[in-house]
Write a protein that holds these residues in place. Sequence first.
Motif, short mmCIF file in Angstrom:
data_model
loop_
_atom_site.label_atom_id
_atom_site.label_comp_id
_atom_site.label_asym_id
_atom_site.label_seq_id
_atom_site.Cartn_x
_atom_site.Cartn_y
_atom_site.Cartn_z
N ASN A 127 -9.10 -5.71 -15.69
CA ASN A 127 -8.66 -7.24 -15.82
C ASN A 127 -7.35 -7.53 -14.70
O ASN A 127 -6.88 -6.36 -14.46
CB ASN A 127 -8.06 -7.42 -17.38
CG ASN A 127 -9.55 -6.77 -18.51
OD1 ASN A 127 -10.04 -7.52 -18.01
ND2 ASN A 127 -9.64 -6.55 -19.72
N ILE A 128 -7.05 -8.05 -14.60
CA ILE A 128 -5.46 -8.36 -13.87
C ILE A 128 -4.31 -9.02 -14.86
O ILE A 128 -4.07 -9.63 -15.55
CB ILE A 128 -6.00 -9.88 -13.47
CG1 ILE A 128 -7.62 -9.52 -12.45
CG2 ILE A 128 -4.97 -9.84 -12.29
CD1 ILE A 128 -8.73 -10.40 -12.22
N TRP A 129 -2.98 -8.19 -13.89
CA TRP A 129 -2.14 -8.29 -14.48
C TRP A 129 -1.24 -9.00 -14.07
O TRP A 129 -1.10 -8.05 -12.64
CB TRP A 129 -1.05 -7.09 -15.45
CG TRP A 129 -1.94 -6.49 -17.02
CD1 TRP A 129 -3.27 -6.36 -17.14
CD2 TRP A 129 -1.46 -5.19 -17.06
NE1 TRP A 129 -3.72 -5.82 -18.16
CE2 TRP A 129 -2.59 -5.40 -18.15
CE3 TRP A 129 0.36 -4.97 -17.60
CZ2 TRP A 129 -2.34 -4.30 -19.40
CZ3 TRP A 129 0.45 -4.18 -18.63
CH2 TRP A 129 -0.62 -3.86 -19.79
N VAL A 130 -0.80 -10.16 -13.69
CA VAL A 130 0.47 -10.87 -13.10
C VAL A 130 1.65 -10.84 -13.73
O VAL A 130 1.94 -11.19 -14.93
CB VAL A 130 -0.75 -12.38 -13.19
CG1 VAL A 130 0.67 -13.13 -12.04
CG2 VAL A 130 -1.69 -12.10 -12.26
N LEU A 131 2.49 -10.37 -13.13
CA LEU A 131 3.99 -10.53 -13.34
C LEU A 131 4.52 -11.66 -12.57
O LEU A 131 4.85 -11.60 -11.36
CB LEU A 131 4.55 -9.68 -12.86
CG LEU A 131 6.22 -8.92 -12.98
CD1 LEU A 131 6.66 -9.42 -14.34
CD2 LEU A 131 6.76 -8.14 -12.81
N GLN A 140 -2.45 -11.72 -18.47
CA GLN A 140 -3.18 -10.82 -18.39
C GLN A 140 -4.57 -11.75 -17.96
O GLN A 140 -5.09 -12.68 -19.35
CB GLN A 140 -3.56 -9.94 -19.89
CG GLN A 140 -2.58 -8.40 -19.49
CD GLN A 140 -2.53 -8.30 -21.02
OE1 GLN A 140 -3.40 -7.80 -21.37
NE2 GLN A 140 -1.61 -6.89 -20.90
N TYR A 141 -5.93 -11.72 -16.90
CA TYR A 141 -6.49 -12.22 -16.82
C TYR A 141 -7.83 -11.04 -16.71
O TYR A 141 -8.14 -10.41 -16.47
CB TYR A 141 -6.87 -13.30 -15.45
CG TYR A 141 -5.90 -14.14 -15.74
CD1 TYR A 141 -5.76 -15.10 -15.92
CD2 TYR A 141 -4.26 -13.91 -15.37
CE1 TYR A 141 -5.18 -16.31 -16.08
CE2 TYR A 141 -3.33 -14.35 -15.73
CZ TYR A 141 -4.16 -16.04 -15.62
OH TYR A 141 -2.43 -16.78 -15.50
N ILE A 149 -6.45 -14.78 -20.82
CA ILE A 149 -6.92 -13.76 -22.33
C ILE A 149 -5.00 -13.65 -23.58
O ILE A 149 -5.74 -12.99 -24.04
CB ILE A 149 -7.54 -12.24 -22.51
CG1 ILE A 149 -7.13 -10.99 -21.41
CG2 ILE A 149 -8.75 -13.11 -21.58
CD1 ILE A 149 -7.51 -10.24 -21.19
N LEU A 150 -4.07 -13.08 -22.29
CA LEU A 150 -2.96 -12.71 -23.53
C LEU A 150 -1.95 -12.73 -22.59
O LEU A 150 -1.72 -12.81 -21.18
CB LEU A 150 -2.88 -10.87 -23.82
CG LEU A 150 -1.86 -9.98 -24.03
CD1 LEU A 150 -1.87 -11.03 -25.12
CD2 LEU A 150 -2.21 -8.78 -24.05
#
Length: 362
Positions: A127-131, A140-141, A149-150
């Motif tokens: 899953n991908i975390w973007v800041l 979070q994608y 998703i979050l």
Amino acid sequence: MTDRFVKTCAVILTTLVVLSCGHLPVKNGEYTSIRIPLCDSRELPFRDYIAQCSDKAVSVRLDSTVLLDPVRVKVDQDRIYLSDRKMQQLLCVSKSDGRLLSRIGHYGRAENEFLQVSGFDTDDNGNIWVLDARRKCILQYDRNTFQLILKKNLNVLAMDIKCLPGSRCVLFILPDMNESARFQLMVMDKELSPEYSLLPFPEHIDSESLLMARSFNDYDSSHFFTTNMYIDDYAHLVDMTGEIKQQYEFDFGRYRIPDNVRENIASYAEEFSHFRCACAPVGVTESVAWGQLFDMGRYSFFVNDRLARSLYIPEDQDGPISLVGGDSKFLYLYLPSAPESRYFDLLGISDRDADYMVFIPI
């Protein structure tokens, strides 16, 4: 002094805020420092390095819809993720054929939009975390659907993120200039609550120094590098528990930025046209050291053959090419379309109207 350097100074100055992180445990661990004597290496044009490696290079033609100004690249299994500076979005591209799989977000203030994509990574599940630094949140994608998703808000101003096992992460945090103890990295638990701090800032750093901007890049499955984004001589190898294991010092000899200059950008800005230093991303193996390079007033990159003591740096007349990442096995190069570029010939690429990602084994 280049426009990019001036803009870099402006970004750091305008994003600096005072924040309070409380009194966290400090976990720097025991580590040694290894000197990388770049000043002892013979300087050569980067085209010579490409010529030596061209038969092993892998070139991926990017989809024509992938128009970007790449800031960072991450290779994750069969995918290439690229952050686009201009559009403030994340692009997911097939590693096999360069096909665009998805665009994540774009500039804006609404849900699923970003004001400043300052960092991203993928976790254990892909899953991908973007800041988003300006909105002070992590999004979070899902790896498969690319759907949000979050979303979690932060109570600190973070400028980069690296995922750790177990839904933990480490953040680069801008410093509190009013506190005597200021640390560059903060390890967060799965609830995004602070666990401990790493790497104190230099004691005499002032609020206008570019030493307060740190970034992460991959190395192998067990470690990652953290290095200053703009000017520094040091890189740190960190394991996946969030503990520093090794420090590397990039020694440019007479081109090293003096301490009094690096501590006060406002007073010595014009002096930077005389110096060199490494900046993120970087990597070091037993045979090769590589990284971005602040090169006497402009940004470039270097590849150092540590065994042959050769230092390869691009020359403008050969055409545009960028080092946008790497790990313990490959360099990641971004090769934009350019009719007169010598790199297309060296790599055996006939279509000069397309952009390419080029992977060079090291």
